[in-house]
Enzyme design. Structure first.
Site, PDB file in Angstrom:
ATOM      1  N   LYS A 121      63.635  27.652   7.695  1.00  0.00           N
ATOM      2  CA  LYS A 121      64.455  28.839   7.498  1.00  0.00           C
ATOM      3  C   LYS A 121      63.667  29.940   6.790  1.00  0.00           C
ATOM      4  O   LYS A 121      63.654  31.095   7.233  1.00  0.00           O
ATOM      5  CB  LYS A 121      65.694  28.497   6.663  1.00  0.00           C
ATOM      6  CG  LYS A 121      66.663  29.667   6.505  1.00  0.00           C
ATOM      7  CD  LYS A 121      67.538  29.535   5.281  1.00  0.00           C
ATOM      8  CE  LYS A 121      66.783  29.921   4.023  1.00  0.00           C
ATOM      9  NZ  LYS A 121      67.662  29.979   2.830  1.00  0.00           N
ATOM     10  N   ASP A 139      70.730  29.874   8.087  1.00  0.00           N
ATOM     11  CA  ASP A 139      71.165  29.522   6.737  1.00  0.00           C
ATOM     12  C   ASP A 139      72.604  29.027   6.801  1.00  0.00           C
ATOM     13  O   ASP A 139      73.143  28.784   7.884  1.00  0.00           O
ATOM     14  CB  ASP A 139      71.015  30.715   5.797  1.00  0.00           C
ATOM     15  CG  ASP A 139      71.952  31.873   6.145  1.00  0.00           C
ATOM     16  OD1 ASP A 139      72.702  31.773   7.143  1.00  0.00           O
ATOM     17  OD2 ASP A 139      71.942  32.872   5.406  1.00  0.00           O
TER      18      ASP A 139
END
Length: 214
Positions: A121, A139
């Site tokens: 991420k 996320d």
């Protein structure tokens, strides 16, 4: 069953609703964005921005972070969650960047992921926002909203990322990331989604299955 047939409508409706969707972490350089993203775990962007405003005024390069040392770095970020582990990872990553990359942040996702404390991420956020390379960071907001809309069904961020990349053209990945985050933060909250104000409720899987039907 995913909601891929409505992906075009969802993208355009969210663009209309959030024309200025962008990364809300404040940064001036790729390194600043890397550090801000590493600090953002279990913290709001607003709180991270308050901390980095002070931190970056004193140290905004790998060499500057190294010069601070662990204890001083911890002192500067202690108001954020998990500050001890974050400080250790930031210091270790800064040392690697200084020793192996001449103080520069690499543009390659896999090279970024080799840095301590940098997962997929974080790497996606950096390459997308600092270097303009299409990427789709997943996320908690993106994961939640993608599931609710029916755009993805995967049970891991990696699986959701893959599903979204398959549903949308590459040139839209970075923008989609921001649009889903804006929707998640402003309308589709985790506990009490404001479906009445949602521009895509008409095609939302969760709304149709759990709310609209008796």
């Amino acid at each position: 069953m995913t909601n891929i047939s409505n992906s075009e409508f969802i993208f355009e409706a969210l663009q209309k609703e959030f024309p200025g969707a962008h990364c809300e972490l404040e940064f001036q350089t790729p390194f600043e964005l890397l550090i801000a993203t590493m600090l953002s775990a279990q913290c709001t962007d607003e709180r991270v921005n308050q901390v980095t405003a002070v931190l970056f005024s004193e140290a905004n390069t790998p060499e500057g972070i190294i010069a601070l040392g662990l204890k001083e770095l911890e002192n500067k970020i202690h108001s954020l969650g998990l500050y001890h582990n974050k400080a250790k990872n930031i210091l270790a990553a800064s040392q690697i960047l200084s020793d192996e990359y001449g103080g520069k942040v690499p543009e390659d996702i896999e090279l970024l992921r080799r840095l301590p404390g940098v997962g997929r991420k974080t790497a996606n956020v950096v390459v997308s926002n600092a270097f303009g390379i299409p990427a789709l960071a997943v996320d908690t907001h993106v994961f939640r909203v993608a599931h609710r809309l029916g755009l993805a069904a995967g049970n891991t961020p990696e699986k959701v990322e893959q599903e979204l990349m398959e549903a949308f053209p590459r040139e839209r990945w970075s923008t989609l990331h921001h649009l889903l985050i804006f929707l998640g933060r402003r309308i589709c909250a985790a506990r009490k989604p404001n479906c009445a104000e949602c521009p895509v409720a008409a095609v939302c899987k969760m709304f149709q299955e759990d709310i609209a039907e008796p």
